[in-house]
Scaffold this motif. Structure first.
Motif, PDB file in Angstrom:
ATOM      1  N   LEU A   1      -7.409   8.291  -2.854  1.00 62.68           N
ATOM      2  CA  LEU A   1      -6.270   8.544  -1.976  1.00 62.68           C
ATOM      3  C   LEU A   1      -6.717   8.745  -0.528  1.00 62.68           C
ATOM      4  O   LEU A   1      -6.064   8.278   0.411  1.00 62.68           O
TER       5      LEU A   1
ATOM      6  N   LEU B   1       1.345   6.663  -7.029  1.00 60.10           N
ATOM      7  CA  LEU B   1       0.331   7.657  -7.355  1.00 60.10           C
ATOM      8  C   LEU B   1       0.907   9.074  -7.295  1.00 60.10           C
ATOM      9  O   LEU B   1       0.480   9.953  -8.034  1.00 60.10           O
ATOM     10  N   LEU B   2       1.872   9.319  -6.429  1.00 63.16           N
ATOM     11  CA  LEU B   2       2.456  10.648  -6.301  1.00 63.16           C
ATOM     12  C   LEU B   2       3.419  10.980  -7.448  1.00 63.16           C
ATOM     13  O   LEU B   2       3.764  12.132  -7.636  1.00 63.16           O
TER      14      LEU B   2
ATOM     15  N   GLY C   1      -5.529   6.316   2.485  1.00 63.04           N
ATOM     16  CA  GLY C   1      -4.911   6.886   3.684  1.00 63.04           C
ATOM     17  C   GLY C   1      -5.690   6.514   4.938  1.00 63.04           C
ATOM     18  O   GLY C   1      -5.103   6.197   5.993  1.00 63.04           O
TER      19      GLY C   1
ATOM     20  N   SER D   1       0.835  -1.205   0.000  1.00 58.61           N
ATOM     21  CA  SER D   1       0.000   0.000   0.000  1.00 58.61           C
ATOM     22  C   SER D   1       0.871   1.257   0.000  1.00 58.61           C
ATOM     23  O   SER D   1       0.531   2.262  -0.641  1.00 58.61           O
TER      24      SER D   1
ATOM     25  N   CYS E   1       0.930   4.115  -2.939  1.00 56.61           N
ATOM     26  CA  CYS E   1       0.754   5.559  -2.692  1.00 56.61           C
ATOM     27  C   CYS E   1       1.894   6.355  -3.329  1.00 56.61           C
ATOM     28  O   CYS E   1       1.674   7.423  -3.912  1.00 56.61           O
TER      29      CYS E   1
ATOM     30  N   GLY F   1      -9.683  10.233  -8.038  1.00 61.60           N
ATOM     31  CA  GLY F   1      -8.357   9.981  -7.487  1.00 61.60           C
ATOM     32  C   GLY F   1      -8.207  10.541  -6.093  1.00 61.60           C
ATOM     33  O   GLY F   1      -7.602   9.919  -5.212  1.00 61.60           O
TER      34      GLY F   1
END
Length: 170
Positions: free
Chosen positions: A153, A16-17, A157, A9, A13, A149
Motif C-alpha cells: 500500500l 484493498l480497503l 501510494g 489504481s 486501493c 500488505g
C-alpha cells in the motif's frame, strides 16, 4: 492511458480497503428451561386396631318376673359408639350364667386397609449460556501478510503521488 492507469489504481486501493470490515456481533444468549417431574409411589397399610364392647347386667326375679338390675355407677363401662357398622364386627355373644348374670360381648377384628400414595415432585432448571468472545493471536504468516500488505500500500501510494505530480508538471 495515464488516466486509465490512475482510475484502475484508485479502484485497486478501494478494493484493498474493503477488507477492513467490522466484527460480527455475538450470537444471542441461550436460555434452556428444563422441567423435571418425579413421581414417587408408596404402598402403605393402615391398620385399624381391634375393638370390642362389653356389657354386664344382673337379672333379678321380682314377683316371678325377671328384672334387669342396673350396675352401680362406678362399675359402669362407657360404651364406645361405633358409627361404622362394618362387616368385621362379629355377632354378639350372650351368656346367662346360673347366678343370673347376663353377659353380652361383641368384638371387632383388626382391619387392614391397603392404600397407595402418589407424590409428585417438580423441579425446574434454568440454564443460561452466555457466548464468550475469544481472541486468537495472529499466526506468523498473518504477520508476514500484514507487513507485505502495508509495504505494498505504501508503494502504491508513492507511485500514485509521483504519477499525479508528473501529470501536473506536464
Amino acid at each position: 492511458m495515464k488516466s486509465f492507469f490512475n482510475s484502475i489504481s484508485i479502484l485497486f486501493c478501494l478494493a484493498l480497503l474493503v477488507s477492513c470490515g467490522s466484527r460480527k456481533p455475538l450470537p444471542p444468549e441461550t436460555i434452556t428451561d428444563t422441567r423435571f417431574v418425579k413421581q414417587v409411589i408408596r404402598d402403605t397399610v393402615l391398620e385399624v386396631q381391634a375393638d370390642s364392647t362389653y356389657y354386664n347386667a344382673w337379672i333379678e326375679c321380682i314377683n316371678g318376673k325377671p328384672v334387669l338390675r342396673e350396675p352401680k355407677p362406678e362399675n359402669r363401662e362407657k360404651r364406645a359408639k361405633n358409627p361404622d357398622r362394618s362387616k368385621s364386627l362379629q355377632k354378639p355373644k350372650v351368656i346367662l350364667d346360673e347366678n343370673g348374670k347376663l353377659t353380652v360381648e361383641c368384638r371387632k377384628e383388626v382391619e387392614q386397609v391397603k392404600a397407595q400414595l402418589t407424590a409428585y415432585y417438580e423441579s425446574r432448571l434454568k440454564e443460561r449460556i452466555q457466548p464468550v468472545e475469544i481472541e486468537k493471536p495472529f499466526a506468523w504468516y498473518h504477520k508476514i501478510l500484514m507487513w507485505a500488505g502495508g509495504i505494498f500500500l505504501f508503494l502504491i501510494g508513492f507511485v500514485i503521488t509521483i504519477k499525479i505530480k508528473n501529470s501536473l508538471h506536464v
